[in-house]
Design a protein around this motif. Structure first.
Motif, PDB file in Angstrom:
ATOM      1  N   ILE A  64       0.874  -1.184   0.000  1.00 41.98           N
ATOM      2  CA  ILE A  64       0.000   0.000   0.000  1.00 41.98           C
ATOM      3  C   ILE A  64       0.904   1.225   0.000  1.00 41.98           C
ATOM      4  N   VAL A  65       0.760   2.069  -1.009  1.00 43.68           N
ATOM      5  CA  VAL A  65       1.469   3.350  -1.010  1.00 43.68           C
ATOM      6  C   VAL A  65       0.506   4.386  -0.451  1.00 43.68           C
ATOM      7  N   HIS A  66       0.862   4.929   0.670  1.00 39.07           N
ATOM      8  CA  HIS A  66      -0.029   5.862   1.358  1.00 39.07           C
ATOM      9  C   HIS A  66      -0.014   7.224   0.654  1.00 39.07           C
ATOM     10  N   PRO A  67      -1.131   7.957   0.689  1.00 39.97           N
ATOM     11  CA  PRO A  67      -1.173   9.284   0.056  1.00 39.97           C
ATOM     12  C   PRO A  67      -0.091  10.233   0.550  1.00 39.97           C
ATOM     13  N   THR A  68       0.402  10.037   1.764  1.00 40.96           N
ATOM     14  CA  THR A  68       1.463  10.916   2.276  1.00 40.96           C
ATOM     15  C   THR A  68       2.833  10.538   1.723  1.00 40.96           C
ATOM     16  N   GLY A  69       2.922   9.428   0.977  1.00 43.09           N
ATOM     17  CA  GLY A  69       4.153   9.106   0.287  1.00 43.09           C
ATOM     18  C   GLY A  69       4.888   7.871   0.741  1.00 43.09           C
ATOM     19  N   PHE A  70       4.652   7.383   1.968  1.00 42.09           N
ATOM     20  CA  PHE A  70       5.391   6.205   2.414  1.00 42.09           C
ATOM     21  C   PHE A  70       4.739   4.926   1.891  1.00 42.09           C
ATOM     22  N   ARG A  71       5.525   3.855   1.899  1.00 40.40           N
ATOM     23  CA  ARG A  71       5.043   2.556   1.424  1.00 40.40           C
ATOM     24  C   ARG A  71       4.927   1.581   2.593  1.00 40.40           C
ATOM     25  N   PHE A  72       3.788   0.927   2.655  1.00 35.80           N
ATOM     26  CA  PHE A  72       3.546  -0.093   3.685  1.00 35.80           C
ATOM     27  C   PHE A  72       3.441  -1.449   2.996  1.00 35.80           C
ATOM     28  N   GLN A  73       4.201  -2.424   3.482  1.00 37.83           N
ATOM     29  CA  GLN A  73       4.161  -3.771   2.912  1.00 37.83           C
ATOM     30  C   GLN A  73       4.055  -4.803   4.026  1.00 37.83           C
ATOM     31  N   THR A  74       3.228  -5.816   3.805  1.00 38.68           N
ATOM     32  CA  THR A  74       3.223  -6.967   4.696  1.00 38.68           C
ATOM     33  C   THR A  74       4.166  -8.001   4.098  1.00 38.68           C
ATOM     34  N   ILE A  75       4.982  -8.620   4.955  1.00 38.01           N
ATOM     35  CA  ILE A  75       6.027  -9.501   4.439  1.00 38.01           C
ATOM     36  C   ILE A  75       6.120 -10.806   5.232  1.00 38.01           C
ATOM     37  N   LEU A  76       6.704 -11.786   4.593  1.00 40.00           N
ATOM     38  CA  LEU A  76       6.994 -13.097   5.170  1.00 40.00           C
ATOM     39  C   LEU A  76       8.460 -13.418   4.924  1.00 40.00           C
ATOM     40  N   PHE A  77       9.140 -13.953   5.939  1.00 42.34           N
ATOM     41  CA  PHE A  77      10.489 -14.471   5.717  1.00 42.34           C
ATOM     42  C   PHE A  77      10.739 -15.623   6.690  1.00 42.34           C
ATOM     43  N   SER A 102      13.199 -17.302   9.429  1.00 41.22           N
ATOM     44  CA  SER A 102      14.356 -17.075  10.289  1.00 41.22           C
ATOM     45  C   SER A 102      15.185 -18.347  10.429  1.00 41.22           C
ATOM     46  N   ARG A 103      14.561 -19.477  10.198  1.00 40.45           N
ATOM     47  CA  ARG A 103      15.217 -20.774  10.049  1.00 40.45           C
ATOM     48  C   ARG A 103      14.485 -21.475   8.908  1.00 40.45           C
ATOM     49  N   PRO A 104      15.090 -22.463   8.296  1.00 42.30           N
ATOM     50  CA  PRO A 104      14.366 -23.168   7.238  1.00 42.30           C
ATOM     51  C   PRO A 104      13.037 -23.727   7.747  1.00 42.30           C
ATOM     52  N   GLY A 105      11.952 -23.303   7.113  1.00 41.49           N
ATOM     53  CA  GLY A 105      10.632 -23.781   7.484  1.00 41.49           C
ATOM     54  C   GLY A 105       9.979 -23.031   8.625  1.00 41.49           C
ATOM     55  N   LEU A 106      10.685 -22.070   9.221  1.00 36.95           N
ATOM     56  CA  LEU A 106      10.127 -21.300  10.338  1.00 36.95           C
ATOM     57  C   LEU A 106       9.833 -19.889   9.852  1.00 36.95           C
ATOM     58  N   TRP A 107       8.544 -19.605   9.655  1.00 38.89           N
ATOM     59  CA  TRP A 107       8.130 -18.358   9.029  1.00 38.89           C
ATOM     60  C   TRP A 107       7.867 -17.272  10.059  1.00 38.89           C
ATOM     61  N   VAL A 108       8.304 -16.073   9.716  1.00 38.54           N
ATOM     62  CA  VAL A 108       8.072 -14.888  10.541  1.00 38.54           C
ATOM     63  C   VAL A 108       7.222 -13.921   9.736  1.00 38.54           C
ATOM     64  N   THR A 109       6.153 -13.434  10.347  1.00 37.69           N
ATOM     65  CA  THR A 109       5.279 -12.457   9.707  1.00 37.69           C
ATOM     66  C   THR A 109       5.639 -11.058  10.190  1.00 37.69           C
ATOM     67  N   GLY A 110       5.538 -10.092   9.301  1.00 42.37           N
ATOM     68  CA  GLY A 110       5.894  -8.733   9.699  1.00 42.37           C
ATOM     69  C   GLY A 110       5.405  -7.703   8.708  1.00 42.37           C
ATOM     70  N   SER A 111       5.877  -6.489   8.912  1.00 43.46           N
ATOM     71  CA  SER A 111       5.533  -5.384   8.004  1.00 43.46           C
ATOM     72  C   SER A 111       6.761  -4.521   7.805  1.00 43.46           C
ATOM     73  N   LEU A 112       6.869  -3.972   6.606  1.00 41.49           N
ATOM     74  CA  LEU A 112       7.992  -3.120   6.231  1.00 41.49           C
ATOM     75  C   LEU A 112       7.444  -1.760   5.818  1.00 41.49           C
ATOM     76  N   TRP A 113       7.934  -0.711   6.482  1.00 48.79           N
ATOM     77  CA  TRP A 113       7.472   0.649   6.258  1.00 48.79           C
ATOM     78  C   TRP A 113       8.641   1.443   5.659  1.00 48.79           C
ATOM     79  N   THR A 114       8.492   1.909   4.415  1.00 53.48           N
ATOM     80  CA  THR A 114       9.578   2.585   3.715  1.00 53.48           C
ATOM     81  C   THR A 114       9.216   4.052   3.504  1.00 53.48           C
ATOM     82  N   PRO A 115      10.099   4.969   3.925  1.00 60.04           N
ATOM     83  CA  PRO A 115       9.769   6.400   3.787  1.00 60.04           C
ATOM     84  C   PRO A 115       9.773   6.850   2.335  1.00 60.04           C
TER      85      PRO A 115
END
Length: 796
Positions: free
Chosen positions: A89-102, A104-117
């Motif tokens: 989601i690119v917010h009208p104020t200009g920053f980008r919000f993303q939900t992400i998966l990665f 941390s170990r093989p097969g062990l998923w971490v959910t999070g969000s990445l906020w880019t100015p």
């Protein structure tokens, strides 16, 4: 000088104190021992003064000790984790919000969000920006917390969101305190950081957000505040000698790897922040990962002494408890001192009812010397606000200024908190749908995460490794196994041999003194042991010392009012036994083991900090009762009958003081520590019967075998001490099958023969009582050597 500023919102009244009001001798005994050891550390730290070389040495030893405490501490990965973007989601104020998966170990998923100015989006390949790891406290939906509902982000112990009367925001009320919740939650922090030019990575901790590990088991969401799973996982790890903090650190370090790898982030400008449970995580990652240039710690920093005394054992989740810390000369200020001279911020609230303000001030005062020693005292920034436990607005603004100064090099930047348009009605924040990372809302059920593991899988793997080592030891001779167990059981359990029997005054008699009475024995430290005894009614003796013809049987249980205990004692008395029923230290009223999932762990946690266990303390209590019984009745204890998880204490007493228990009947006990550690589910409430790192040395069946041999060797007898294991259970209290029991005890029964009888359940209380009485009769046959038990005139 360290900067200490104070923002006053309003005078706080009406807070419900969480300090224990009932005196508890067991907890006080443990706290006295902790204070003695912790004071030695304090003297050592004060002696460093502001001598930089001394502090360098202290930091080196602290680093080694933290690596032991948090072992294994992960190292930087060869390559950063690859993250999958599931929503942008690119917010009208200009920053980008993303939900992400990665992973941390093989097969062990971490959910999070990445906020880019916004500015980073214009120069995505220029590593000029700063990155911050935002770590959530103990809220059910973690970084998604937006203030829309009570369950989202406020709780009785972790309201990291307000109030902000000076902002006029309209939040929902928090029924657990006199304060309204601040609208915005963790989202407000992320929105402000990204608008001030920081890239923000926020992740779900274990057991929160979309990382619930126990879905469909009946315990998922067992705590509305997202912390129940932390305790559940941690207690299994303790049996294997691991700290749950190592799992949290593994995820955090993977997140730092990811944050560092972003092409628009300058890897030398990384920070971490969090409140309460998030403050804990920020302190941890800041202490062990040198890539964190600036760490902000809100509503966590204190000293163990103040925490333990204020909340009577501490208000900690599993990842916040520190096994062996006192032995390792560690305290919470070490997490700050090891960072000197790197910029570190401590955010305090004056009415904090979890991590007291006094403890935070003491920690900051101690840490000042470390930063002064490097000549940069202002790199320790301490800010306080009048509020209870929470990430209140003035402290948040202090945090923004801290990062602007130390990561962006702009101490004059505007740190005023930014409020999204329409924030008063919460319409501007991201909705639950927008913040959902996985397709199903949970990693466990999301097909894109298959195959997926949970941290329980790693706990089970650690347990399997320990079990394999135990199996190799069992494959040798039983004598060698017993020698090993006997040599380590005292140190592993923290057992301290009682010097002598103290107390013993009759404080209450029954109708006829010769038929029974009650006494109070001195236990360890401030502990006492209440003992009741009763002899058969047809005894002609007028004093307990004149009942040598009656075998003495100790009956032990964690609940003296249980239906089984009420049946056992009268049946044994009717069968001709003198029955002694002690109440060991910590049981009775007030109990040291309350039923709340944190309260039940408080005393065991303090014991673990000392590298001790409640089991070891109870084992010494058993020895004291046995010695008193022999002094009082003139004969040694013939049999000890123990119900439930006190079996472990009796076994340790039998191994470490072989003449103390006589034969042993174990009734309805959990059969194996390894089963508890390996199982997905286990029954809570008996953590007082668990021992830190026990599975590295032995399990309960090993103690059963060792107790049999130890008793025979002590008596100089060719016959082994008899034991009955009656209706043992699995970790959730269900009777184990005959096949499972054969597998579990085969190494012992092939050597011990008839001396060990294992009977599967389930059995009725009446059948259990009959079996115990029959065992006592058989085990209480006269023993000629030294007249240790009783003469031929026994009524049995």
């Amino acid at each position: 000088m360290t900067r200490i500023s104070c923002s006053v919102l309003f005078f706080v009244t009406g807070l419900t104190s969480v300090v224990a009001t009932e005196y508890n001798p067991l907890m006080d005994t443990l706290l006295d021992q902790f204070l003695e050891m912790n004071n030695q550390r304090s003297v050592e730290v004060r002696g460093l003064g502001t001598d930089q070389q001394r502090w360098v040495g202290r930091q080196a030893s602290t680093r080694q000790h933290l690596e032991q405490l948090f072992a294994p501490v992960p190292s930087k990965r060869p390559s950063p984790p690859v993250y999958n973007v599931t929503r942008t989601i690119v917010h009208p104020t200009g920053f980008r919000f993303q939900t992400i998966l990665f992973q941390s170990r093989p097969g062990l998923w971490v959910t999070g969000s990445l906020w880019t100015p916004a500015e980073a989006l214009t120069k995505p390949d220029t590593p000029s920006g700063s990155g911050i790891l935002l770590l959530s406290g103990h809220t059910h939906d973690a970084w998604r917390c937006n203030g829309r509902s009570i369950g989202d982000c406020t709780g009785p112990l972790d309201n990291c969101t307000g109030p902000d009367h000076d902002k006029g925001g309209g939040g929902v009320p928090n029924p657990h305190t006199s304060f309204p919740a601040n609208p915005g939650g963790y989202q407000l922090v992320a929105w402000n950081l990204v608008h001030k030019g920081f890239t923000v990575l926020a992740i779900d901790p274990i057991g929160q957000g979309e990382r619930l590990e126990y879905l469909g088991t009946g315990i998922d969401g067992g705590s509305p505040w997202g912390t129940f799973e932390h305790e559940y996982l941690a207690r299994q790890l303790f049996l294997n000698g691991r700290s749950a903090a190592s799992f949290w650190l593994h995820d955090e370090q993977a997140a730092v790897d990811l944050l560092e790898s972003l092409p628009w982030v300058n890897a030398t400008r990384l920070g971490s922040c969090g409140c309460s449970g998030g403050g804990t995580q920020s302190a941890y990652i800041g202490a062990v990962d040198s890539r964190i240039k600036a760490a902000s710690i809100a509503c966590y920093m204190s000293t163990l002494q103040v925490d333990y005394e204020y909340v009577y054992g501490g208000e900690y989740d599993g990842e916040q408890t520190w096994p062996r810390a006192a032995v390792l000369s560690l305290d919470k200020p070490d997490l700050v001192e090891i960072r000197a001279p790197n910029p570190t911020q401590i955010l305090l609230t004056t009415e904090d009812n979890c991590f007291p303000f006094a403890g935070g001030k003491a920690a900051a005062t101690e840490a000042e010397a470390a930063f002064a020693a490097y000549g940069i005292p202002d790199n320790l920034d301490v800010h306080q606000a009048v509020y209870h436990h929470g990430w209140v607005n003035p402290n948040r603004e202090a945090m923004y200024a801290f990062f602007q100064t130390h990561l962006q090099g702009n101490p004059t930047a505007d740190a005023t908190e930014w409020w999204p348009q329409g924030f008063g009605n919460l319409s501007a924040l991201f909705t639950p749908d927008q913040t959902q990372v996985t397709s199903t809302g949970q990693v466990r059920t999301a097909p894109e995460c298959a195959p997926n593991l949970i941290y329980h899988n790693f706990t089970a793997s650690i347990t399997a490794t320990n079990l394999a080592a135990l199996g190799e030891r069992r494959a040798g001779s039983l004598a060698d196994l017993a020698t090993h167990v006997t040599s380590v059981a005292g140190a592993v359990s923290g057992y301290r041999a009682p010097a002598a029997v103290g107390g013993g005054q009759n404080v209450r008699n029954h109708q006829h003194r010769r038929l029974g009475g009650s006494v109070t024995l001195d236990g360890e430290g401030k502990c006492t042991i209440g003992v009741q005894w009763a002899s058969p009614p047809n005894s002609e003796a007028d004093s307990p010392r004149r009942v040598p013809s009656h075998p003495v049987v100790i009956v032990l249980g964690s609940s003296e009012d249980s239906a089984l205990t009420r049946l056992l004692s009268p049946a044994l008395i009717a069968a001709g036994c003198t029955v002694v029923t002690p109440t060991l230290c910590g049981f009775g009223s007030p109990s040291a083991f309350p039923t709340s999932y944190k309260g039940m762990a408080a005393a065991p946690d303090v014991a673990r900090n000392l590298n001790r266990s409640i089991v070891g303390i109870h084992a010494a209590d058993v020895v004291r009762v046995s010695r008193w019984a022999k002094q009082t009745f003139g004969v040694a204890v013939a049999v000890t009958v123990v119900t439930d998880e006190l079996s472990s204490a009796v076994l340790h007493a039998a191994v470490l003081e072989p003449r103390s228990t006589g034969a042993i009947a174990h009734v309805g006990n959990v059969a194996s520590y390894a089963d508890i550690a390996a199982a997905l589910l286990y029954s809570q409430g008996a953590e007082w019967a668990w021992i830190f790192n026990v599975l590295a040395s032995y399990d309960l069946p090993d103690l059963v075998a060792t107790a049999a041999l130890a008793g025979s060797q002590e008596r100089g007898s060719a016959s082994n001490t008899q034991q009955l294991v009656l209706a043992p259970t699995d970790p959730v209290g269900k009777p184990l099958s005959a096949d499972r029991l054969t597998e579990m005890y085969s190494f012992a029964t092939e050597h011990l023969g008839s001396a060990l009888s294992v009977v599967p359940g389930p059995l009725s209380s009446e059948a259990t009582t009959a079996a115990v009485v029959a065992f006592v009769k058989n085990a209480s046959q006269p023993v000629a050597k030294d007249g240790d038990r009783f003469g031929a005139g026994s009524m049995l």
